[in-house]
Design a protein around this motif. Structure first.
Motif, short mmCIF file in Angstrom:
data_model
loop_
_atom_site.label_atom_id
_atom_site.label_comp_id
_atom_site.label_asym_id
_atom_site.label_seq_id
_atom_site.Cartn_x
_atom_site.Cartn_y
_atom_site.Cartn_z
N LYS A 138 0.84 -1.19 0.00
CA LYS A 138 0.00 0.00 0.00
C LYS A 138 0.88 1.24 0.00
N TYR B 77 -3.32 3.19 -1.24
CA TYR B 77 -3.85 2.41 -2.35
C TYR B 77 -2.87 1.30 -2.71
N GLN C 29 -10.72 -1.52 -9.78
CA GLN C 29 -10.49 -0.91 -8.49
C GLN C 29 -11.62 0.02 -8.05
N GLY D 215 -9.35 4.80 -0.23
CA GLY D 215 -8.29 3.83 0.02
C GLY D 215 -8.36 3.29 1.43
#
Length: 424
Positions: A283, A320, A400, A423
């Motif tokens: 991430k 993200y 996504q 996110g």
């Protein structure tokens, strides 16, 4: 030219047209029968009454009145001379309309004079008009009834077709374990159509599954050689005897290996159709990844003589998946590098995403939707690309839950905007 009207509307039209033909023919038949009866049967009756009146006239030598509605005229006697409005009629039966009055007239000539029988038909004409009104009303009611019945039957006929269309459009139909459609329908035209959809969808599922397995297998198998390359680069960079040029080449190989690893991760996630990865995904924040991409791409923009700016307009702290975000951002930067010959490229970060602005030649309006399709390149395409970069960006954003759009004009260049979801 094929008929593009909806099938339900065509069924209703066929129903109404059939009723128009049948009911219209029936109504015209009634009118024809009425006229036949009026002309032939009434003519025979008036003929018999005229014979009776002639016989009576010969016996009594004077005009005869049959009843209250029927009068006899003859040119043989001056007392009941033929009225001028009846004198010019042809032999036999005639119908005379005089304003609101209606008469049946039967004329016969013999022995040098004319005999005319006149029967008032006000009541009969009124009944005849009432009959025609009833026939017309019945005709109109039958047409409206056919329209209503046609709509009802068309809806019932089209109901299984609509249901089948909804089932075919459902996204779960592409899943490997999706149930067959044909067992839900009888063995008729709709059932055979459902069976055809089952066969076609089965072939499509097989092709998608084969492509998914191929992508997954290739992506998985590439992990090992990429790990070997990355490890070897780390070992080479730790060696003290490398020159500056050799070290730069090893760094370049390591960076390409990292990019390929991100692509493998992206393809693997796309092949799994949104399923969670078994491992722990890296991430990153938007600002952190943008800084990394700026360092990587700045030398290439500088070598081409382009200004490259990173502008932070308040990037959020959300994190993200690094591989997916890096794939999207790097492809957009690569696209800007290829299609910009002079001026500047700007990577602008915002609270809800980022955008890549360039001063290139822009994208025509009719191509702005197509450029996100696979193997589609702009009219001013450069390099050896296959037109897959923007298609990959679109697919990653859809997977996504992100959105990507383009605003472009020949005067101001292009701006690709990516709106990121929340996110973690």
């Amino acid at each position: 030219m094929p008929n593009k009207q909806p099938l339900e509307r065509r069924i209703i039209f066929a129903f109404v047209l059939m009723t128009l033909i049948v009911s219209g023919t029936f109504s015209l038949g009634i009118v024809a029968i009425v006229h036949f009866i009026e002309e032939h049967l009434v003519s025979e009756e008036l003929g018999r009454e005229l014979d009776f009146a002639i016989n009576e006239e010969l016996k009594l030598e004077q005009a005869t009145q049959i009843d209250a509605n029927t009068r006899f005229f003859s040119s043989h006697t001056g007392q009941m001379a033929v009225p001028p409005r009846f004198s010019g009629l042809p032999e036999g039966f005639s119908e005379v309309l005089d304003g609101d009055e209606a008469y049946y007239v039967f004329k016969r000539s013999h022995d040098g004079h004319e005999d005319v029988l006149v029967e008032e038909q006000h009541e009969f004409e009124a009944r005849e008009r009432a009959l025609f009104d009833v026939v017309l009303a019945g005709f109109l009611l039958s047409v409206f009834g056919a329209w209503g019945l046609g709509r009802l039957l068309a809806r019932r006929v089209m109901a299984p077709v609509r249901r089948l269309a909804q089932q075919v459009r459902h996204r779960d139909q592409l899943l490997p374990m999706a149930p067959r459609l044909a067992p839900d329908y009888p063995d008729d035209e709709v059932g055979r159509l459902a069976a055809a959809f089952d066969e076609t969808l089965g072939q499509l599922r097989h092709s998608l599954e084969r492509e998914r397995l191929f992508t997954s297998d290739v992506s998985h198998e590439l992990r090992t050689p990429l790990m070997v390359i990355a490890t070897s680069c780390e070992l080479l960079l730790g060696a003290p005897h490398l020159t500056a040029g050799e070290r730069a080449q090893v760094v370049r190989i390591a960076r390409a290996s990292a990019d390929m690893h991100d692509l493998v991760q992206t393809f693997l996630r796309l092949a799994r159709a949104g399923q969670e990865d078994g491992g722990i995904a890296e991430k990153v924040t938007l600002a952190g990844l943008a800084a990394e991409q700026y360092r990587q791409w700045a030398p290439q923009f500088q070598a081409k003589g382009l200004a490259f700016d990173l502008i932070d307009d308040g990037a959020g702290a959300d994190r993200y998946e690094a591989a997916q975000l890096r794939t999207v951002m790097s492809n957009l930067l690569r696209n800007a590098l290829h299609y910009t010959e002079q001026g500047a490229v700007r990577l602008i970060l915002g609270a809800d995403g980022f955008r890549v602005e360039d001063s290139g030649q822009g994208i025509p309006d009719d191509e702005q939707e197509r450029i996100f399709q696979s193997f589609v390149r702009g009219q001013q395409a450069r390099g050896e690309g296959l037109g897959l970069g923007l298609s990959l960006v679109k697919r990653v954003c859809q997977q996504q839950g992100w959105t990507v759009r383009v605003d472009s004009s020949p005067a101001s260049g292009s701006c690709f905007s990516v709106t990121l979801g929340n996110g973690r």
